[in-house]
Scaffold this active site. Structure first.
Site, PDB file in Angstrom:
ATOM      1  NE  ARG A   1      30.951  15.455  44.404  1.00 44.31           N
ATOM      2  CZ  ARG A   1      30.625  17.076  44.083  1.00 44.31           C
ATOM      3  NH1 ARG A   1      29.977  17.591  45.203  1.00 44.31           N
ATOM      4  NH2 ARG A   1      30.898  17.536  43.095  1.00 44.31           N
TER       5      ARG A   1
ATOM      6  CG  HIS B   1      34.663  20.563  41.374  1.00 43.08           C
ATOM      7  ND1 HIS B   1      33.667  19.849  42.426  1.00 43.08           N
ATOM      8  CD2 HIS B   1      34.585  21.797  41.703  1.00 43.08           C
ATOM      9  CE1 HIS B   1      33.540  20.848  43.299  1.00 43.08           C
ATOM     10  NE2 HIS B   1      33.702  22.150  42.848  1.00 43.08           N
TER      11      HIS B   1
ATOM     12  CD  GLU C   1      28.351  23.869  42.818  1.00 41.42           C
ATOM     13  OE1 GLU C   1      28.582  24.841  42.545  1.00 41.42           O
ATOM     14  OE2 GLU C   1      27.666  23.601  43.869  1.00 41.42           O
TER      15      GLU C   1
ATOM     16  CG  ASN D   1      26.559  20.122  44.642  1.00 40.67           C
ATOM     17  OD1 ASN D   1      26.381  19.123  44.952  1.00 40.67           O
ATOM     18  ND2 ASN D   1      27.549  20.684  43.827  1.00 40.67           N
TER      19      ASN D   1
ATOM     20  CE1 TYR E   1      27.768  24.989  50.015  1.00 42.61           C
ATOM     21  CE2 TYR E   1      26.992  24.657  47.982  1.00 42.61           C
ATOM     22  CZ  TYR E   1      27.825  24.355  48.865  1.00 42.61           C
ATOM     23  OH  TYR E   1      28.861  23.567  49.003  1.00 42.61           O
TER      24      TYR E   1
ATOM     25  CD  GLU F   1      29.773  21.206  46.414  1.00 40.59           C
ATOM     26  OE1 GLU F   1      29.321  22.334  46.664  1.00 40.59           O
ATOM     27  OE2 GLU F   1      30.201  20.785  45.365  1.00 40.59           O
TER      28      GLU F   1
END
Ligand code: IFM
Length: 448
Positions: free
Chosen positions: A71, A115, A160, A296, A298, A358
């Site tokens: 990606r 992005h 995002e 994504n 985290y 991600e």
């Protein structure tokens, strides 16, 4: 049975460099990073990992790693230096060379079309606060698709949109550096509209698979027994998660909790109505069916009830009791399972296959005397999150891929080169690449 896709991810401004080369126009990140005080130690993406010149070496690293997919993102200002109008053929040539090399190496290219590197010329016209940017985005996507859709089968529209809106337009800590707080909310709608229009442009070019990559975070109440904390957690989840996923899969915006209304502190029932920028037919465009949700992940976010003079209907409080990354983010692998299951519960059959687009961590990686970067903390991080993903699959979530952020240490936005997320260490003085212990671990993990 679908094949599970293992991959890694990067983004154009974070790795490419060559900011002034071959006709690339300036992006908002060029402008922002050159403004004093915006990025730690004045770092910029002018050179970054010099991937624009060293891409053959980076493709070789991907081949050595044995990933199924890579990606990366396409820089809009490389393709259309002014954001709209004249196409820069050299920009398209670069991505064509990269795609061809990946295919040659047996690696599926998964380009993200946006992005965060908006052409500066479009920011000068209002950026994502301007509804026209959605249409310009779709025009740019059509140009890229015309060149690459015979070779690329999986596309990601946006990366995002939540983070871009909050950091870039609400708080001003990312480009374009606007601190509009709740008045940034139209940026959500315009990005989503751009996504929907881009899906249609990609379909028209024959693209078989289109995804979006949404940053999502499980919102946990600081005290689960407190009704006020639970309401705060739900308000945060609405802003971070549901605002960017409900329109895609339910065709509606969520009700906004009191206090999340631009220009007022009282709140209104519906995001769409409150915003005033949602026109008839927009939600149909945004809900154009897609083939995958990129997630994504985290860490979770811990919320408490707001203090009386808070502007927002929640207080973000530290989530303690877990190991932390170099960024200070808590390491909570089960949050990934929790999130994936919550998405499945909310959207049911409307949820397309999910790809973790991600996941990764920054660590203070320094090569030892022997040159080895022994990043055991990253290995533990990845191992824990892959196990959590397995648990989500066992609970019935259709997860079909996992992409590590990131292939290379790179330009980490406002932190400059201070946060290292790569499986491959980059010495930014020499551009020397050194695969870390996690690189070798991930290669073994995915080969089995
Ligand atoms: O580096 C970023 C990436 O660009 C978007 N997602 C989060 C990563 C780590 O902060």
């Amino acid at each position: 049975m679908h094949t599970f896709i293992w991959g890694t991810a990067t983004a154009a401004y974070q790795i490419e460099g060559a900011a002034d080369e071959d006709g690339r126009g300036p992006s908002i990140w060029d402008t922002f990073s050159h403004e004093p005080g915006r990025v730690r130690d004045g770092h910029t993406g002018d050179v970054a990992c010099d991937h624009y010149h060293r891409w053959p070496q980076d493709v070789a690293l991907l081949a050595e790693l044995g990933v199924d997919a890579y990606r990366f993102s396409i820089a809009w200002p490389r393709v259309l230096p002014e954001g709209t109008g004249a196409v820069n053929p050299k920009g398209l040539d670069f991505y064509e060379r990269l795609v061809d090399a990946l295919l040659e190496a047996g690696i599926a290219p998964v380009p993200t079309l946006y992005h965060w590197d908006l052409p500066q010329a479009l920011e000068d016209r209002g950026g994502w606060l301007n509804r026209d940017t959605a249409g310009y985005f779709a025009d740019y996507v059509a140009v890229v698709a015309e060149r690459l859709s015979d070779r690329v089968s999986r596309w990601i529209t946006l990366n995002e949109p939540f983070v871009h809106m909050v950091q870039g337009y609400a708080l001003g800590v990312h480009a374009p550096g606007r601190a509009l707080m709740l008045d940034a909310l139209p940026v959500a709608h315009h990005q989503l509209l751009g996504h929907g229009l881009a899906v249609r442009a990609l379909r028209a070019a024959g693209a078989p698979e289109v995804w979006i990559a949404n940053n999502c975070s499980p919102a946990r109440p600081a005290s689960p027994s407190s009704e006020a904390d639970r309401a705060a957690a739900e308000a945060y989840a609405t802003l971070h998660n549901w605002l960017f996923n409900d329109p895609l899969f339910l065709g509606t915006y969520p009700d906004l909790p009191s206090g999340l209304s631009p220009g007022s502190s009282s709140g209104e029932p519906s995001f769409g109505v409150t915003l005033g920028c949602v026109r008839d037919g927009d939600l149909d465009v945004i809900a154009t069916p897609i083939d995958g949700l990129g997630v994504n992940y985290y860490n979770p976010t811990l919320l408490a009830a707001p203090c009386p003079d808070d502007v927002l209907p929640f207080d973000i409080v530290p989530l303690t009791g877990y190991p932390t990354t170099a960024f200070g983010w808590p390491v909570v692998p089960d949050g990934l399972r929790e999130l994936l299951v919550a998405l499945k519960e909310r959207y049911g059959a409307a949820l397309p296959p999910v790809y973790v687009t991600e996941n990764g961590c920054s660590q203070p990686d320094v090569p030892g005397q022997d040159g080895v970067v022994d990043d055991q903390a990253r290995i533990a991080f990845l191992d824990g999150h892959i196990a959590a993903l397995d648990r989500a699959r066992a609970e019935g979530v259709d997860v079909r891929g996992y992409f590590v952020w990131s292939l290379l240490d790179n330009f980490e936005w406002a932190e400059g080169y201070h946060q290292r997320f790569g499986l491959v260490h980059v010495d930014f003085a020499t551009q020397r690449r050194t695969p870390k212990a996690s690189f070798h671990w991930f290669r073994e993990r995915i080969s089995t």
